[in-house]
Design a protein around this motif. Structure first.
Motif, PDB file in Angstrom:
ATOM      1  N   SER A   1       0.501  -3.031   9.540  1.00  0.00           N
ATOM      2  CA  SER A   1       1.691  -1.814   8.960  1.00  0.00           C
ATOM      3  C   SER A   1       0.820   0.404   8.532  1.00  0.00           C
ATOM      4  CB  SER A   1       1.742  -1.305   7.140  1.00  0.00           C
ATOM      5  OG  SER A   1       2.206  -3.074   7.035  1.00  0.00           O
TER       6      SER A   1
ATOM      7  N   ARG B   1       0.944  -9.457  10.638  1.00  0.00           N
ATOM      8  CA  ARG B   1       1.295  -7.836  10.092  1.00  0.00           C
ATOM      9  C   ARG B   1       0.662  -6.421  10.159  1.00  0.00           C
ATOM     10  NH1 ARG B   1       5.315  -8.151   4.489  1.00  0.00           N
ATOM     11  NH2 ARG B   1       5.721  -5.858   5.053  1.00  0.00           N
TER      12      ARG B   1
ATOM     13  N   VAL C   1      -2.888  -8.124   8.134  1.00  0.00           N
ATOM     14  CA  VAL C   1      -3.062  -9.012   7.993  1.00  0.00           C
ATOM     15  C   VAL C   1      -3.579 -10.108   7.993  1.00  0.00           C
ATOM     16  CG1 VAL C   1      -1.871 -10.656   5.871  1.00  0.00           C
ATOM     17  CG2 VAL C   1      -2.188  -8.497   5.071  1.00  0.00           C
TER      18      VAL C   1
ATOM     19  N   VAL D   1      -2.556   0.917   8.289  1.00  0.00           N
ATOM     20  CA  VAL D   1      -3.140   1.225   6.886  1.00  0.00           C
ATOM     21  C   VAL D   1      -3.437  -0.289   6.335  1.00  0.00           C
ATOM     22  CG1 VAL D   1      -2.126   3.412   6.055  1.00  0.00           C
ATOM     23  CG2 VAL D   1      -0.371   1.028   5.313  1.00  0.00           C
ATOM     24  N   GLN D   2      -2.981  -1.228   6.270  1.00  0.00           N
ATOM     25  CA  GLN D   2      -2.490  -2.832   6.042  1.00  0.00           C
ATOM     26  C   GLN D   2      -2.540  -3.939   7.767  1.00  0.00           C
ATOM     27  OE1 GLN D   2      -0.033  -3.854   3.922  1.00  0.00           O
ATOM     28  NE2 GLN D   2      -1.581  -5.256   2.041  1.00  0.00           N
TER      29      GLN D   2
ATOM     30  N   ASP E   1       6.168  -1.447  10.564  1.00  0.00           N
ATOM     31  CA  ASP E   1       5.556  -2.843  10.326  1.00  0.00           C
ATOM     32  C   ASP E   1       5.384  -3.320  10.762  1.00  0.00           C
ATOM     33  OD1 ASP E   1       5.585  -4.269   8.143  1.00  0.00           O
ATOM     34  OD2 ASP E   1       5.355  -2.711   6.494  1.00  0.00           O
TER      35      ASP E   1
ATOM     36  N   VAL F   1       6.693   4.582   7.476  1.00  0.00           N
ATOM     37  CA  VAL F   1       6.042   3.401   7.380  1.00  0.00           C
ATOM     38  C   VAL F   1       6.514   2.566   8.981  1.00  0.00           C
ATOM     39  CG1 VAL F   1       5.931   1.060   6.881  1.00  0.00           C
ATOM     40  CG2 VAL F   1       5.178   3.095   5.539  1.00  0.00           C
TER      41      VAL F   1
ATOM     42  N   THR G   1      -7.679  -2.318   2.671  1.00  0.00           N
ATOM     43  CA  THR G   1      -6.403  -0.817   3.206  1.00  0.00           C
ATOM     44  C   THR G   1      -7.192   0.308   3.583  1.00  0.00           C
ATOM     45  OG1 THR G   1      -5.180  -1.733   1.150  1.00  0.00           O
ATOM     46  CG2 THR G   1      -5.032   0.658   1.565  1.00  0.00           C
TER      47      THR G   1
ATOM     48  N   LEU H   1      15.674   3.049  -1.412  1.00  0.00           N
ATOM     49  CA  LEU H   1      15.025   1.962  -0.605  1.00  0.00           C
ATOM     50  C   LEU H   1      13.878   1.057  -0.570  1.00  0.00           C
ATOM     51  CD1 LEU H   1      14.263   4.123   2.591  1.00  0.00           C
ATOM     52  CD2 LEU H   1      16.095   3.609   2.483  1.00  0.00           C
TER      53      LEU H   1
ATOM     54  N   VAL I   1       0.529  -1.026   0.240  1.00  0.00           N
ATOM     55  CA  VAL I   1       0.043   0.166   0.443  1.00  0.00           C
ATOM     56  C   VAL I   1       0.885   1.099  -0.120  1.00  0.00           C
ATOM     57  CG1 VAL I   1      -2.348  -1.036   0.834  1.00  0.00           C
ATOM     58  CG2 VAL I   1       0.087  -0.099   2.519  1.00  0.00           C
ATOM     59  N   TYR I   2       1.943   1.392   0.667  1.00  0.00           N
ATOM     60  CA  TYR I   2       2.882   2.311  -0.386  1.00  0.00           C
ATOM     61  C   TYR I   2       3.662   1.958  -1.326  1.00  0.00           C
ATOM     62  CZ  TYR I   2       5.873  -0.500   3.067  1.00  0.00           C
ATOM     63  OH  TYR I   2       5.940  -1.833   4.363  1.00  0.00           O
ATOM     64  N   LYS I   3       4.640   2.592  -1.475  1.00  0.00           N
ATOM     65  CA  LYS I   3       5.973   2.969  -2.466  1.00  0.00           C
ATOM     66  C   LYS I   3       7.268   3.457  -1.582  1.00  0.00           C
ATOM     67  CE  LYS I   3       2.719   3.244  -6.316  1.00  0.00           C
ATOM     68  NZ  LYS I   3       2.977   3.748  -7.579  1.00  0.00           N
ATOM     69  N   LEU I   4       8.307   3.173  -2.433  1.00  0.00           N
ATOM     70  CA  LEU I   4       9.447   3.327  -1.696  1.00  0.00           C
ATOM     71  C   LEU I   4      10.549   4.245  -2.459  1.00  0.00           C
ATOM     72  CD1 LEU I   4      10.356  -0.214   0.142  1.00  0.00           C
ATOM     73  CD2 LEU I   4       9.409   1.787   0.985  1.00  0.00           C
ATOM     74  N   ASP I   5      10.949   5.035  -2.196  1.00  0.00           N
ATOM     75  CA  ASP I   5      12.081   6.235  -2.921  1.00  0.00           C
ATOM     76  C   ASP I   5      12.802   4.445  -3.567  1.00  0.00           C
ATOM     77  OD1 ASP I   5      11.013   8.615  -1.857  1.00  0.00           O
ATOM     78  OD2 ASP I   5      13.314   8.489  -0.736  1.00  0.00           O
TER      79      ASP I   5
ATOM     80  N   ALA J   1       9.265   6.445   2.470  1.00  0.00           N
ATOM     81  CA  ALA J   1       7.593   6.186   1.666  1.00  0.00           C
ATOM     82  C   ALA J   1       6.782   6.935   1.350  1.00  0.00           C
ATOM     83  CB  ALA J   1       6.575   4.984   2.676  1.00  0.00           C
ATOM     84  N   ILE J   2       6.420   6.588   0.087  1.00  0.00           N
ATOM     85  CA  ILE J   2       5.023   7.355  -0.469  1.00  0.00           C
ATOM     86  C   ILE J   2       3.524   6.638  -0.624  1.00  0.00           C
ATOM     87  CG2 ILE J   2       4.394   8.675  -2.226  1.00  0.00           C
ATOM     88  CD1 ILE J   2       6.575   9.197  -1.948  1.00  0.00           C
ATOM     89  N   MET J   3       2.493   7.627  -0.017  1.00  0.00           N
ATOM     90  CA  MET J   3       1.578   6.547   0.686  1.00  0.00           C
ATOM     91  C   MET J   3       0.111   7.157  -0.357  1.00  0.00           C
ATOM     92  SD  MET J   3      -0.732   4.456   2.908  1.00  0.00           S
ATOM     93  CE  MET J   3      -2.128   5.165   3.155  1.00  0.00           C
TER      94      MET J   3
END
Lengths: 152, 250
Positions: free
Chosen positions: B138, B136, B26, B23-24, B201, B199, B101, A19, A12-16, B186-188
């Motif tokens: 997050s 898990r 599981v 956000v998550q 986690d 994040v 999510t 990373l 649900v997230y993306k990384l630089d 992180a980009i969300m």
């Protein structure tokens, strides 16, 4: 290679970009951890470690002629046994995978007689030729077996 | 108190914080089975209520020869069922219940769904032997998490002034293997749109000798793992972060 595959469960997230490594799903806890591999190298040597890697990675369900993959419980019990046992210096134990997914440790004792321990999902089968011993024990008997077969 | 990761003990623990950073979440079991993969999604569909709808995930369509080259692919979800609040992921040797999510409904609701789900799955009997049980969670924050936790990374006794940071640690607590991942790059996309943030986690797992394939045992283990994640989270975050998230206590 793995980061470019169309993974089924995008995070649900993306990384630089810096990373990105180590975060692909499915790359975790798949077969043998670094600790477990280190244990196998110390107790079973390069050959035993290599065989276990083969068994865990490539012997998938149905291998050979419909055989079963490694029993996770049998594998866990064998690893705990290996954590506690002290093999005789020249014991050179070998590891085998049975058609039923059990793991067998085998070596010869100081008199050259066979010792075999078969780790399955629910039991440990013990065979010690010198004592004419053939017995089935519960999985949680690994500490006693480790003490009994240390330096044998 | 964690023996191998000495975060502070928070007692009592908040029952809720707002905004909720989860956000998550599981809850997954890995297993061996004699049931062919081709039959498993249909079998699971029969166990879930009509409020779950199924769909193939991208990995599903790949040829088996290709999938076999992917490490751990049998533990990756290939088919998914979803309801308004939950998703059920299924792979050749895994099944897991997750929340939609960014729609964590609270532990009581999750626990109730988990309980029903586990009873259905265990009663069916397609799982032959348990290999791993994992939970898990997050969390996402729109700030640098390293400035709001009681954990420092220092070089030569001084804090580092880096641009991006990823911290992963794995430690053992009794039968549980705990993996903590902290990332500040992180980009969300959340309700405010795409955001850069951090994040937190946490993954807690039991090995094959530490659980049985009985619904009550699985439920108990999942609950233990959830409780440990909660303790670790609140033990790690600092007072500023907690106060900004309006903690409520039951």
């Amino acid at each position: 290679m793995s980061s470019k595959l169309p993974y089924a469960e995008p995070r649900v997230y993306k990384l630089d970009e810096d990373l990105l490594t180590n975060m692909d799903p499915g790359m975790w806890s798949t077969t043998l951890s670094a600790d477990e591999q280190d244990l196998l190298i110390r107790q079973l040597g390069d050959r035993g470690w290599g065989r276990m890697l083969l068994f865990t990675k490539y012997y998938t369900p149905g291998w050979g002629e419909g055989n079963r993959q490694i029993s996770p419980r049998g594998q866990a019990a064998m690893l705990r046994f290996l954590e506690q046992v002290s093999f005789r210096k020249d014991a050179n134990p070998s590891v085998f995978l049975s058609d039923d997914g059990e793991l067998q440790l085998a070596w010869n004792d100081t008199d050259g007689k066979a010792v075999q321990l078969l780790f399955g999902p629910n039991s440990i089968e013990v065979f010690h030729e010198a004592r004419m011993r053939e017995e089935s024990l519960p999985l949680n008997a690994y500490p006693e077996l480790a003490a009994e077969f240390s330096h044998v | 108190m964690f023996e191998n990761f000495p975060v502070k003990v928070v007692d009592p623990l908040p029952s809720r914080i707002d905004p909720c950073p989860i956000v998550q979440a599981v809850f997954e079991v890995r297993f061996t089975t004699k049931t062919p993969w081709a039959q498993l999604p249909g079998r699971v569909a029969g166990l879930l209520g009509d409020h779950y709808t199924g769909q193939e995930l991208p990995l599903f369509a790949l040829p088996d020869q290709f999938k076999q080259q992917i490490p751990g692919s049998v533990h990756l979800p290939q088919y998914q069922f979803h309801s308004d609040q939950f998703v059920v992921n299924v792979g050749p040797q895994m099944i897991g219940l997750g929340v939609q999510t960014m729609q964590y409904p609270g532990w009581n609701v999750v626990h109730e769904e988990l309980s029903t789900f586990l009873r259905s799955v265990i009663d069916d009997g397609f799982m032959e032997e348990g290999a791993r049980l994992g939970v898990r969670y997050s969390d996402f924050f729109e700030f640098n998490i390293f400035e709001h936790i009681d954990l420092e990374i220092a070089v030569n006794g001084a804090p580092i002034n880096d641009k991006d940071r990823q911290f992963t640690t794995v430690f053992q607590e009794g039968p549980m293997t705990i993996r903590l991942v902290l990332i500040n790059g992180a980009i969300m996309e959340n309700s405010h749109g795409p955001r850069r943030g951090s994040v937190l986690d946490i993954d807690v797992a039991f090995g094959p000798l530490d659980f049985e394939l009985h619904a009550e045992v699985l439920e108990q283990r999942f609950t233990e793992a959830h409780d440990v994640i909660k303790k670790l989270f609140f033990g790690l975050v600092n007072a500023d972060l907690l106060n900004d998230h309006k903690p409520e206590y039951a």
